[in-house]
Write an enzyme that holds these catalytic residues in place. Structure first.
Site, PDB file in Angstrom:
ATOM      1  N   LYS A  49       0.823  -1.205   0.000  1.00  0.00           N
ATOM      2  CA  LYS A  49       0.000   0.000   0.000  1.00  0.00           C
ATOM      3  C   LYS A  49       0.858   1.256   0.000  1.00  0.00           C
ATOM      4  CE  LYS A  49      -3.620  -2.455   2.533  1.00  0.00           C
ATOM      5  NZ  LYS A  49      -4.315  -2.831   1.315  1.00  0.00           N
ATOM      6  N   CYS A  50       1.899   1.243  -0.785  1.00  0.00           N
ATOM      7  CA  CYS A  50       2.882   2.319  -0.842  1.00  0.00           C
ATOM      8  C   CYS A  50       2.828   2.998  -2.214  1.00  0.00           C
ATOM      9  CB  CYS A  50       4.268   1.706  -0.600  1.00  0.00           C
ATOM     10  SG  CYS A  50       5.653   2.843  -0.773  1.00  0.00           S
ATOM     11  N   GLY A  51       3.227   4.240  -2.267  1.00  0.00           N
ATOM     12  CA  GLY A  51       3.301   4.924  -3.556  1.00  0.00           C
ATOM     13  C   GLY A  51       4.267   4.256  -4.515  1.00  0.00           C
ATOM     14  N   THR A  53       4.591   0.943  -4.668  1.00  0.00           N
ATOM     15  CA  THR A  53       4.130  -0.422  -4.912  1.00  0.00           C
ATOM     16  C   THR A  53       4.104  -0.797  -6.404  1.00  0.00           C
ATOM     17  OG1 THR A  53       2.907  -0.474  -2.838  1.00  0.00           O
ATOM     18  CG2 THR A  53       2.245  -2.063  -4.504  1.00  0.00           C
TER      19      THR A  53
END
Length: 196
Positions: A49-51, A53
């Site tokens: 759930k990371c930018g 990803t």
């Protein structure tokens, strides 16, 4: 974001070889890194759930391009940065496979900083410290601001700064490069290809 101030409990272990480490795959299955002797390794701490990803797609493209030439990508999920990898092992693997078609090995979730950091990551950081983010990436100023608010001296420490930091290890087990998540994936691909 919680940044733990303590250094790794395992110390730097500078004389240790990467092949001395054992890590855990989902289901608590031990994986000896000595099984990868002679391979080029790209070791990555990840989050779903990371930018960053979407880099999973780039990593899988690298895997498809170079796996038969000796590249092994090792995925180490980590929930230490804004809790961006909260799922259990099965949910995370399913997410990566469904959304990015990943086929490279995914390990159990670990910590990469602080007193509970994986011994492997303590060692990796002792081999290649932080040298700064890519100034051409628009995310760089956001990360620098966020990290400096937590720790004004963050740039002088070898800690992992965010998800999708990558360590490149040559066929002899030497850590030859550390790439921050802001590094262009084409740069990573060229460095990988040069070792194959």
């Amino acid at each position: 974001m919680e940044i733990k101030k303590k250094s790794c409990c395992c110390g730097t272990k500078e004389n240790k070889s990467i092949y001395d480490f054992e890590v855990m795959a989902p289901g608590n299955k031990p994986v000896k890194l000595s099984d990868y002797k002679g391979k080029v390794l790209l070791i990555v701490n990840t989050a779903s759930k990371c930018g960053f990803t979407p880099q999973y797609a780039d990593l899988e493209a690298l895997n498809k391009r170079f796996a038969d030439k000796g590249l092994v990508i090792l995925d180490f999920p980590c929930n230490q940065f804004k809790e961006q990898s909260p799922e259990d092992d099965a949910e995370r693997t399913k997410f990566c496979q469904l959304n990015y078609g990943t086929t490279f090995p995914q390990m159990k979730r670990i910590e990469v900083n602080g007193e509970n950091a994986s011994p492997l990551y303590c060692w990796l950081k002792s081999q290649k410290g932080f040298k700064g983010f890519d100034k051409n990436n628009p995310i760089t100023h956001i990360l620098e601001k966020l990290l400096s608010e937590e720790d004004a001296d963050y740039a002088s420490k070898p800690d992992i700064k965010w998800n999708f930091t990558k360590f490149l290890v040559d066929r002899n087990g030497k850590v030859v490069e550390r790439f921050e998540p802001t590094t262009d994936m084409d740069t990573v691909a060229k460095a990988v290809e040069a070792l194959l």
